[in-house]
Design a protein around this motif. Structure first.
Motif, PDB file in Angstrom:
ATOM      1  N   LYS A 122      72.820  49.575  87.697  1.00  0.00           N
ATOM      2  CA  LYS A 122      72.241  49.330  86.383  1.00  0.00           C
ATOM      3  C   LYS A 122      72.356  47.850  85.986  1.00  0.00           C
ATOM      4  CE  LYS A 122      71.671  53.702  86.243  1.00  0.00           C
ATOM      5  NZ  LYS A 122      70.334  54.237  86.590  1.00  0.00           N
ATOM      6  N   LYS A 123      71.560  47.515  84.973  1.00  0.00           N
ATOM      7  CA  LYS A 123      71.697  46.214  84.327  1.00  0.00           C
ATOM      8  C   LYS A 123      72.724  46.358  83.203  1.00  0.00           C
ATOM      9  CE  LYS A 123      69.183  42.972  81.341  1.00  0.00           C
ATOM     10  NZ  LYS A 123      67.922  42.760  80.585  1.00  0.00           N
ATOM     11  N   ILE A 124      73.720  45.473  83.165  1.00  0.00           N
ATOM     12  CA  ILE A 124      74.788  45.547  82.170  1.00  0.00           C
ATOM     13  C   ILE A 124      74.696  44.310  81.277  1.00  0.00           C
ATOM     14  CG2 ILE A 124      77.262  45.765  81.766  1.00  0.00           C
ATOM     15  CD1 ILE A 124      76.065  48.110  83.321  1.00  0.00           C
ATOM     16  N   THR A 125      74.581  44.539  79.987  1.00  0.00           N
ATOM     17  CA  THR A 125      74.537  43.419  79.050  1.00  0.00           C
ATOM     18  C   THR A 125      75.527  43.665  77.910  1.00  0.00           C
ATOM     19  OG1 THR A 125      72.759  44.419  77.742  1.00  0.00           O
ATOM     20  CG2 THR A 125      72.113  42.939  79.523  1.00  0.00           C
ATOM     21  N   PHE A 126      75.918  42.570  77.266  1.00  0.00           N
ATOM     22  CA  PHE A 126      76.716  42.637  76.044  1.00  0.00           C
ATOM     23  C   PHE A 126      75.869  42.084  74.899  1.00  0.00           C
ATOM     24  CE2 PHE A 126      79.997  42.564  79.340  1.00  0.00           C
ATOM     25  CZ  PHE A 126      80.782  43.633  78.942  1.00  0.00           C
ATOM     26  N   GLU A 127      75.832  42.826  73.791  1.00  0.00           N
ATOM     27  CA  GLU A 127      75.053  42.431  72.628  1.00  0.00           C
ATOM     28  C   GLU A 127      75.991  42.128  71.461  1.00  0.00           C
ATOM     29  OE1 GLU A 127      71.127  45.216  73.628  1.00  0.00           O
ATOM     30  OE2 GLU A 127      72.211  45.470  71.732  1.00  0.00           O
ATOM     31  N   PHE A 128      75.723  41.025  70.785  1.00  0.00           N
ATOM     32  CA  PHE A 128      76.535  40.584  69.657  1.00  0.00           C
ATOM     33  C   PHE A 128      75.622  40.466  68.430  1.00  0.00           C
ATOM     34  CE2 PHE A 128      78.509  39.094  73.501  1.00  0.00           C
ATOM     35  CZ  PHE A 128      79.876  39.251  73.292  1.00  0.00           C
ATOM     36  N   ASP A 129      75.968  41.151  67.348  1.00  0.00           N
ATOM     37  CA  ASP A 129      75.154  41.080  66.132  1.00  0.00           C
ATOM     38  C   ASP A 129      75.451  39.839  65.302  1.00  0.00           C
ATOM     39  OD1 ASP A 129      73.754  43.359  66.689  1.00  0.00           O
ATOM     40  OD2 ASP A 129      74.979  44.675  65.444  1.00  0.00           O
ATOM     41  N   GLY A 130      76.587  39.205  65.531  1.00  0.00           N
ATOM     42  CA  GLY A 130      76.892  37.978  64.798  1.00  0.00           C
ATOM     43  C   GLY A 130      78.242  37.421  65.178  1.00  0.00           C
ATOM     44  N   VAL A 131      78.248  36.183  65.683  1.00  0.00           N
ATOM     45  CA  VAL A 131      79.493  35.464  65.996  1.00  0.00           C
ATOM     46  C   VAL A 131      79.380  34.103  65.316  1.00  0.00           C
ATOM     47  CG1 VAL A 131      81.048  34.613  67.765  1.00  0.00           C
ATOM     48  CG2 VAL A 131      79.653  36.653  68.220  1.00  0.00           C
ATOM     49  N   GLN A 132      80.335  33.806  64.462  1.00  0.00           N
ATOM     50  CA  GLN A 132      80.248  32.630  63.597  1.00  0.00           C
ATOM     51  C   GLN A 132      81.126  31.496  64.119  1.00  0.00           C
ATOM     52  OE1 GLN A 132      78.270  31.035  61.337  1.00  0.00           O
ATOM     53  NE2 GLN A 132      78.320  32.928  60.160  1.00  0.00           N
ATOM     54  N   LYS A 133      80.582  30.289  64.460  1.00  0.00           N
ATOM     55  CA  LYS A 133      79.144  30.109  64.515  1.00  0.00           C
ATOM     56  C   LYS A 133      78.702  29.564  65.869  1.00  0.00           C
ATOM     57  CE  LYS A 133      78.991  25.578  62.310  1.00  0.00           C
ATOM     58  NZ  LYS A 133      78.311  24.719  61.328  1.00  0.00           N
ATOM     59  N   TYR A 134      79.649  29.028  66.687  1.00  0.00           N
ATOM     60  CA  TYR A 134      79.330  28.680  68.078  1.00  0.00           C
ATOM     61  C   TYR A 134      80.257  29.479  68.978  1.00  0.00           C
ATOM     62  CZ  TYR A 134      79.066  26.253  72.524  1.00  0.00           C
ATOM     63  OH  TYR A 134      78.908  25.979  73.861  1.00  0.00           O
ATOM     64  N   SER A 135      79.687  30.085  70.020  1.00  0.00           N
ATOM     65  CA  SER A 135      80.504  30.949  70.875  1.00  0.00           C
ATOM     66  C   SER A 135      80.122  30.784  72.335  1.00  0.00           C
ATOM     67  CB  SER A 135      80.346  32.416  70.466  1.00  0.00           C
ATOM     68  OG  SER A 135      78.987  32.808  70.501  1.00  0.00           O
ATOM     69  N   LYS A 136      81.113  31.032  73.196  1.00  0.00           N
ATOM     70  CA  LYS A 136      80.918  31.110  74.648  1.00  0.00           C
ATOM     71  C   LYS A 136      81.543  32.415  75.126  1.00  0.00           C
ATOM     72  CE  LYS A 136      82.889  27.195  75.825  1.00  0.00           C
ATOM     73  NZ  LYS A 136      83.260  26.009  76.647  1.00  0.00           N
ATOM     74  N   VAL A 137      80.897  33.034  76.127  1.00  0.00           N
ATOM     75  CA  VAL A 137      81.306  34.363  76.562  1.00  0.00           C
ATOM     76  C   VAL A 137      81.562  34.356  78.067  1.00  0.00           C
ATOM     77  CG1 VAL A 137      80.666  36.808  76.640  1.00  0.00           C
ATOM     78  CG2 VAL A 137      79.927  35.390  74.706  1.00  0.00           C
ATOM     79  N   PHE A 138      82.651  35.029  78.478  1.00  0.00           N
ATOM     80  CA  PHE A 138      83.034  35.151  79.880  1.00  0.00           C
ATOM     81  C   PHE A 138      83.299  36.617  80.199  1.00  0.00           C
ATOM     82  CE2 PHE A 138      84.471  31.128  78.202  1.00  0.00           C
ATOM     83  CZ  PHE A 138      84.201  30.190  79.187  1.00  0.00           C
ATOM     84  N   ALA A 206      73.893  49.567  79.075  1.00  0.00           N
ATOM     85  CA  ALA A 206      73.555  49.774  80.484  1.00  0.00           C
ATOM     86  C   ALA A 206      72.153  50.362  80.569  1.00  0.00           C
ATOM     87  CB  ALA A 206      74.556  50.718  81.142  1.00  0.00           C
ATOM     88  N   THR A 207      71.280  49.725  81.330  1.00  0.00           N
ATOM     89  CA  THR A 207      69.903  50.204  81.493  1.00  0.00           C
ATOM     90  C   THR A 207      69.505  50.174  82.961  1.00  0.00           C
ATOM     91  OG1 THR A 207      68.902  48.008  81.265  1.00  0.00           O
ATOM     92  CG2 THR A 207      69.271  49.246  79.237  1.00  0.00           C
ATOM     93  N   ASP A 208      68.424  50.843  83.246  1.00  0.00           N
ATOM     94  CA  ASP A 208      67.795  50.709  84.548  1.00  0.00           C
ATOM     95  C   ASP A 208      67.325  49.263  84.720  1.00  0.00           C
ATOM     96  OD1 ASP A 208      66.509  52.747  86.739  1.00  0.00           O
ATOM     97  OD2 ASP A 208      65.228  50.981  86.445  1.00  0.00           O
ATOM     98  N   LYS A 209      67.134  48.844  85.958  1.00  0.00           N
ATOM     99  CA  LYS A 209      66.618  47.499  86.190  1.00  0.00           C
ATOM    100  C   LYS A 209      65.145  47.369  85.816  1.00  0.00           C
ATOM    101  CE  LYS A 209      70.097  46.189  89.563  1.00  0.00           C
ATOM    102  NZ  LYS A 209      70.410  45.734  90.941  1.00  0.00           N
ATOM    103  N   LEU A 210      64.512  48.499  85.573  1.00  0.00           N
ATOM    104  CA  LEU A 210      63.191  48.510  84.953  1.00  0.00           C
ATOM    105  C   LEU A 210      63.410  49.017  83.534  1.00  0.00           C
ATOM    106  CD1 LEU A 210      60.096  48.138  85.446  1.00  0.00           C
ATOM    107  CD2 LEU A 210      60.029  50.617  85.866  1.00  0.00           C
ATOM    108  N   ASN A 211      63.263  48.128  82.549  1.00  0.00           N
ATOM    109  CA  ASN A 211      63.725  48.471  81.220  1.00  0.00           C
ATOM    110  C   ASN A 211      62.964  47.714  80.138  1.00  0.00           C
ATOM    111  OD1 ASN A 211      65.332  45.888  80.352  1.00  0.00           O
ATOM    112  ND2 ASN A 211      65.938  46.304  82.480  1.00  0.00           N
ATOM    113  N   VAL A 212      63.164  48.158  78.918  1.00  0.00           N
ATOM    114  CA  VAL A 212      62.728  47.403  77.738  1.00  0.00           C
ATOM    115  C   VAL A 212      63.855  46.434  77.402  1.00  0.00           C
ATOM    116  CG1 VAL A 212      62.078  47.525  75.315  1.00  0.00           C
ATOM    117  CG2 VAL A 212      61.331  49.316  76.900  1.00  0.00           C
TER     118      VAL A 212
END
Length: 778
Positions: A122-138, A206-212
């Motif tokens: 699957k395709k794995i992503t992380f979604e953030f609705d709001g991080v104030q105000k500059y961010s880096k993700v690992f 988590a989505t299929d590699k063919l996804n919206v």
């Protein structure tokens, strides 16, 4: 007061298939789907490092020992009393000029999460609705990307960094400097305080590699874009643009089925399209259909349709994406300065709202935001709101769609300062792409009181179905070819005044007498009665004909010092105070706009100190007649008039021990009453909880409302002894454990903004089940 907390188990994310076949009946059921979305707000740890170089502390290393870091849940900010222990209801040091400690450093967040082996393809992503105000993700030490801007959401693809079937370490590092190196809005505007941290929800998807793909990224299109280009009562055209991403190594012959249902999820239409989507590309599918006898969206009838995008790889269902929309048409009539909604002239009577709550800042639970919105919709009966001065939490737009509040959504561009051009453009695209399907949104605002607003050209490229506005068109970026609306067409911050709830009148015996409590300047703090009085005097005609937004729903934090205000860095311009107790102007608005029959008498003279005198009592009402009684004796009957803003003044009323009451008879025959019983001496405390029970994870917050009453349970005006709060059990106080009244303070650096009861305090669960006892003593 005792509250039980219950344990919720935290599950590793795994693939779950839903049962049920689509199209088995008229009611649509979501077919078995590969898409998984899980909110991951709990079981984080946090630490703050005040040094600028702590951006490179090595804390992204998955092997780093974070066992001594604080256990927290998001939404979270490090700049409130809960972390700083600096006594202030919002931010103690509102800018670096006071103390740079909580501004110039970096907040580090770490979370462990197991991602199942069954998700390997699957395709794995992380979604953030709001991080104030500059961010880096690992993830697992692998850098996923960064984001600039705290009020728009973003996502990051983590697929190549995931350890499937093992524990993964997600790390987010956040910087909240006002004048940061990227010039991210709002910088140092000072109109409100910007709370650093992960201030909104986080999800793993988590989505299929063919996804919206994710809807709301400036980098690429995603989700759906649903418009209604032709609307009337008999038929509406619905245009749907759907976006499909192919991350497989080969091209795919993709078929999508778009299903439209009504609010009961009964199927209205099904549209099918096919095309080849090349490997690595995002394809746009355009479909159109007609809906007969549509339910038109209005504030009175906020009807929501559902739309499901099914993505097929041949016969295999790869993804299902859910959207909602409303059917309505909008345009602006410049001759009348009015909105035309579904072909009808519509008066907008609304309010501005900052997304902020006492002791919690931006990082408060959704139920508090929903309670604010219910108050605005169902008590104030407003049909319009401006999200001053930034995009709000996504849950707010879901509420306004379903409950009927029209919106102006604004970018955080404010004051005469230069913002980074790329950030401005990206935030504009993020805002519009994310929220474009919400029928409640009618205006996109490019900025407020600024000479560096976002260029309307970029907003127009994204959405040509809404009205583009900017408050004042003195920006170089102001482009009248696209931005056709300003505050000349509709005022956006009317009836503004600083009011201290608990200061009722200059003659009430409670308000400090050494202050100018009837200030000529609207930026100076005054009394409840003075705001009510000046609102009537400053109106250019009947208030009930006002079209626009007033300033402002609730008191909040700000990098401002207001003359005579008890505390620094509290903006007291709300129509409710920090605790959400209404001020007098709140009832003035209801009298002018509410359809529900109402009557309200200002109570401040009905106290023991005025017994034996005669006073004027002010009454707000939308009734046909209002009669005033003192201990059952009629003092006269009056008719509220539009030209007098539906305000009545009953003169020379004797103040006696007992009851003063007003009885309103509405034109429909409904009788409503408001009465004030003269209180005796303070005798006891009353405590009410927002919830009777909660889950035990630290994202669960309970509010306690505290009032001081006499022996008969009557609220005692002016009773404000020190209040001490204690908590026993698996929870902790969020606010201070001691409230000492700030009534006599003048621009003090520390305090709670407790002037008079009622007040509130809050507790947070700490992750263990059990019974919590909350105690307040005075």
């Amino acid at each position: 007061m005792k509250i039980p907390f219950f344990r919720a188990s935290f599950l590793a994310i795994a693939l779950v298939y839903l049962s049920g076949a689509a199209y088995a009946s008229d009611r649509y059921s979501v077919p078995s789907n590969n898409r998984i979305e899980k909110t991951i707000n709990t079981e984080w740890v946090f630490n703050y490092f005040p040094e600028a170089e702590s951006e490179f502390g090595g804390y992204e290393n998955p092997l780093f020992d974070d066992s001594k870091w604080s256990a927290i849940a998001v939404p979270h900010t490090w700049q409130t009393y809960e972390t700083t222990r600096e006594l202030h209801p919002y931010i103690h040091s509102a800018s670096v000029r006071d103390d740079p400690y909580w501004w110039n450093g970096w907040g580090w967040y770490r979370k462990r999460i197991v991602i199942g082996e069954e998700l390997r393809d699957k395709k794995i992503t992380f979604e953030f609705d709001g991080v104030q105000k500059y961010s880096k993700v690992f993830l697992n030490g692998v850098y996923l990307g960064d984001h600039k801007g705290g009020y728009t959401g973003f996502y990051l693809d983590a697929t190549n960094a995931v350890k499937f079937g093992e524990e993964n370490v997600l790390v987010v590092v956040v910087h909240n400097a006002l004048n940061d190196r990227y010039n991210i809005p709002p910088m140092n505007a000072g109109n409100w305080v910007v709370f650093g941290g992960i201030t909104r929800d986080v999800r793993i998807v988590a989505t299929d590699k063919l996804n919206v793909p994710y809807q709301g990224s400036y980098k690429h299109e995603g989700g759906t874009f649903i418009t209604t280009p032709q609307v009337n009562k008999e038929e509406a055209t619905v245009n749907v643009k759907s976006y499909v991403q192919n991350l497989h190594n080969t091209d795919k012959n993709v078929r999508i089925i778009t299903v439209i249902t009504n609010s009961q999820n009964e199927m209205l239409d099904k549209i099918e399209s096919s095309q080849t989507v090349k490997s690595g590309e995002i394809a746009e599918f355009v479909q159109e259909t007609q809906i007969s006898n549509p339910n038109l969206w209005t504030p009175e009838t906020p009807y929501i349709y559902n739309l499901y995008t099914e993505v097929y790889d041949g016969t295999r269902l790869a993804d299902v994406y859910n959207s909602t929309f409303g059917i309505r048409s909008i345009e602006w009539c410049f001759e009348r300065s009015r909105l035309i909604l579904n072909g009808e002239v519509t008066q907008l009577h609304g309010i501005n709202r900052h997304e902020e709550y006492i002791w919690l800042g931006h990082a408060f639970p959704k139920w508090i935001g929903e309670r604010d919105m219910r108050d605005i919709k169902y008590n104030l009966e407003m049909n319009y709101m401006r999200t001053a001065h930034y995009p709000n939490c996504p849950s707010i737009y879901d509420f306004t769609d379903r409950h009927g509040i029209l919106l102006c959504v604004e970018l955080p561009k404010i004051k005469r300062q230069k913002f980074d051009e790329e950030v401005k453009v990206n935030n504009t695209r993020e805002m519009i792409r994310r929220f474009r399907n919400h029928p409640s949104i009618i205006l996109w605002s490019m900025g407020n009181e600024t000479d560096d607003a976002a260029d309307g050209r970029y907003a127009w490229e994204e959405d040509q179905t809404r009205i583009l506005t900017v408050r004042q068109p003195y920006s170089e970026a102001y482009n009248p070819e696209y931005v056709i609306h300003t505050d000349r067409e509709m005022p956006v911050e009317s009836f503004l005044r600083c009011t201290i709830r608990g200061w009722y009148d200059k003659n009430d015996g409670l308000t400090p007498t050494d202050r100018n409590t009837e200030p000529a300047d609207h930026q100076w703090a005054g009394t409840d009665y003075w705001q009510h009085y000046t609102s009537r005097q400053r109106s250019r005609g009947p208030i009930s004909e006002f079209n626009g937004t007033v300033w402002l729903y609730a008191d909040h934090g700000a990098d401002r010092i207001y003359t005579n205000a008890p505390l620094k860095y509290v903006n007291p311009k709300g129509w409710v105070d920090s605790w959400r107790t209404p001020k007098y102007v709140y009832h003035l608005w209801k009298a002018n706009f509410a359809k529900t029959p109402m009557v309200h008498i200002q109570p401040h003279f009905w106290t023991e100190r005025f017994v034996g005198t005669t006073q004027m009592f002010t009454v707000d009402s939308n009734c046909e007649t209002v009669e005033l009684f003192v201990n059952g004796r009629s003092m006269g009957k009056k008719t509220p008039l539009k030209e007098e803003h539906f305000v009545l003044e009953f003169m020379d009323i004797p103040v006696e021990r007992g009851t003063i009451e007003v009885v309103g008879t509405h034109r429909d025959g409904t009788v409503v009453r408001d009465k004030v019983v003269m209180a005796g001496n303070p005798a006891r405390l009353v405590v009410k909880a927002s919830h009777e029970e909660m889950m035990c994870s630290p994202d669960n917050v309970i509010e306690f409302w505290v009032n001081i009453v006499d022996s008969d349970g009557i609220h005692v005006y002016g009773a404000n002894p020190p209040l001490r709060f204690t908590v026993d059990g698996p929870a902790q106080l969020i606010g201070s454990d001691m409230y000492v009244s700030d009534r006599e303070k003048n621009r003090a650096g520390e305090g709670t903004m407790y002037i008079d009861t009622p007040v509130t305090n809050l507790i947070r669960a700490i992750g263990k089940p059990g019974e919590v006892t909350f105690t307040v003593t005075a």
